[in-house]
Design an enzyme around this catalytic site. Structure first.
Site, PDB file in Angstrom:
ATOM      1  N   CYS A 175       0.823  -1.212   0.000  1.00  0.00           N
ATOM      2  CA  CYS A 175       0.000   0.000   0.000  1.00  0.00           C
ATOM      3  C   CYS A 175       0.861   1.268   0.000  1.00  0.00           C
ATOM      4  O   CYS A 175       1.433   1.607  -1.018  1.00  0.00           O
ATOM      5  CB  CYS A 175      -0.995  -0.027   1.157  1.00  0.00           C
ATOM      6  SG  CYS A 175      -2.372   1.134   0.929  1.00  0.00           S
ATOM      7  N   HIS A 222      -3.679  -5.261   0.833  1.00  0.00           N
ATOM      8  CA  HIS A 222      -3.109  -5.545   2.155  1.00  0.00           C
ATOM      9  C   HIS A 222      -3.055  -7.060   2.394  1.00  0.00           C
ATOM     10  O   HIS A 222      -3.926  -7.620   3.079  1.00  0.00           O
ATOM     11  CB  HIS A 222      -3.933  -4.863   3.251  1.00  0.00           C
ATOM     12  CG  HIS A 222      -3.706  -3.393   3.327  1.00  0.00           C
ATOM     13  ND1 HIS A 222      -2.797  -2.820   4.190  1.00  0.00           N
ATOM     14  CD2 HIS A 222      -4.253  -2.381   2.624  1.00  0.00           C
ATOM     15  CE1 HIS A 222      -2.801  -1.510   4.024  1.00  0.00           C
ATOM     16  NE2 HIS A 222      -3.673  -1.213   3.085  1.00  0.00           N
ATOM     17  N   GLU A 264      -1.187  -8.565   4.362  1.00  0.00           N
ATOM     18  CA  GLU A 264      -0.866  -8.846   5.767  1.00  0.00           C
ATOM     19  C   GLU A 264      -2.110  -9.033   6.625  1.00  0.00           C
ATOM     20  O   GLU A 264      -2.028  -9.577   7.738  1.00  0.00           O
ATOM     21  CB  GLU A 264       0.001  -7.715   6.334  1.00  0.00           C
ATOM     22  CG  GLU A 264      -0.729  -6.493   6.832  1.00  0.00           C
ATOM     23  CD  GLU A 264      -1.312  -5.594   5.748  1.00  0.00           C
ATOM     24  OE1 GLU A 264      -2.036  -4.630   6.106  1.00  0.00           O
ATOM     25  OE2 GLU A 264      -1.050  -5.837   4.551  1.00  0.00           O
TER      26      GLU A 264
END
Length: 256
Positions: free
Chosen positions: A114, A222, A224
């Site tokens: 990002c 994202h 993660e």
């Protein structure tokens, strides 16, 4: 010399926040967890000057550039501020932007998420849309502001993987669902960068830097978020981790 069988060290640049009357350096837990999922040891770096870069690079076997609520300051791509209400982090810009080319030149594995992806494009000479949702032909890539984290980071759209690239070599599907939690995005891709995936509206969702000697991949979504439960995120973390292991082994093997 570091033991070759110890965990690779991954630098994680911190963001800057004012909490009450005091400034803090912070890094999101989910990014630290992603580094651990990759089998590496996260080392959060609060800030640095150019004189610190060599020492930091000597410690590192990889670098993870995190996402953040803040945007890259548009002065770095020769624009004024479009929306003054949005957060900026000029202190992070000031050291991370010049740090990125040195990371890549050194051949360190680098994974960007990002804001980290946007930083990389800007650091290498590209530019950003400051408000993707205002661009003709582009969708609104922001998450609903008042929704829960589970809704904000839920599946938002598919990305189409470009065949033959770094991402295509990691994932085993030509397209997959991603979340979407960003207002800025790639406008002009820096020279010699390779598009790895696009959103349905054509926005660049991932790119790599082929001229860099080490593993690198920059993604706009994202991975993660709840990474251990997402097969694509696990594949990305493992690929980054393997690259960090190879880098560490390459500089810990005895010579002569």
């Amino acid at each position: 010399m570091k033991p070759a069988d110890s965990k690779p060290v991954v630098l994680v640049p911190a963001c800057n926040r004012q909490l009450g009357h005091h400034p803090f350096h912070i890094a999101g837990k989910k990014y630290v967890d992603f580094v651990r999922l990759a089998g590496c040891l996260p080392l959060v770096v609060p800030d640095a000057s150019a004189g610190d870069f060599d020492a930091l690079l000597a410690l590192a076997d990889g670098v993870l550039l995190t996402g953040s609520p803040s945007n890259v300051h548009p002065r770095h791509f020769d624009e004024g501020i479009h929306d003054p209400s949005l957060p900026l982090d000029p202190a992070r810009d000031d050291w991370v932007l010049p740090f990125i080319p040195q990371v890549l030149a050194r051949g360190l594995p680098m994974f960007a998420i990002c804001r980290g992806t946007q930083e990389t494009n800007v650091a290498l000479g590209g530019s950003l849309h400051q408000a993707v949702q205002e661009q003709p032909g582009h969708a609104d890539h922001r998450a609903p502001a008042e929704a829960s984290a589970e809704v904000q980071y839920g599946p938002a759209h598919e990305v189409d993987v470009v065949p033959g690239g770094v991402l295509a070599g990691i994932v085993d599907v030509p397209r997959f669902q991603v979340n979407s939690v960003h207002g800025q995005g790639v406008k002009r891709l820096a020279q010699d960068l390779l598009v790895e995936a696009r959103a349905p509206d054509g926005l660049v969702e991932a790119f790599s830097i082929p001229r860099a000697p080490g593993f690198n991949l920059c993604v706009q979504w994202h991975p993660e978020w709840q990474a251990a439960d997402n097969p694509v995120s696990v594949q990305l973390a493992q690929a980054f981790g393997r690259a960090c292991v190879r880098y560490r082994q390459g500089r810990t093997e005895p010579t002569g």
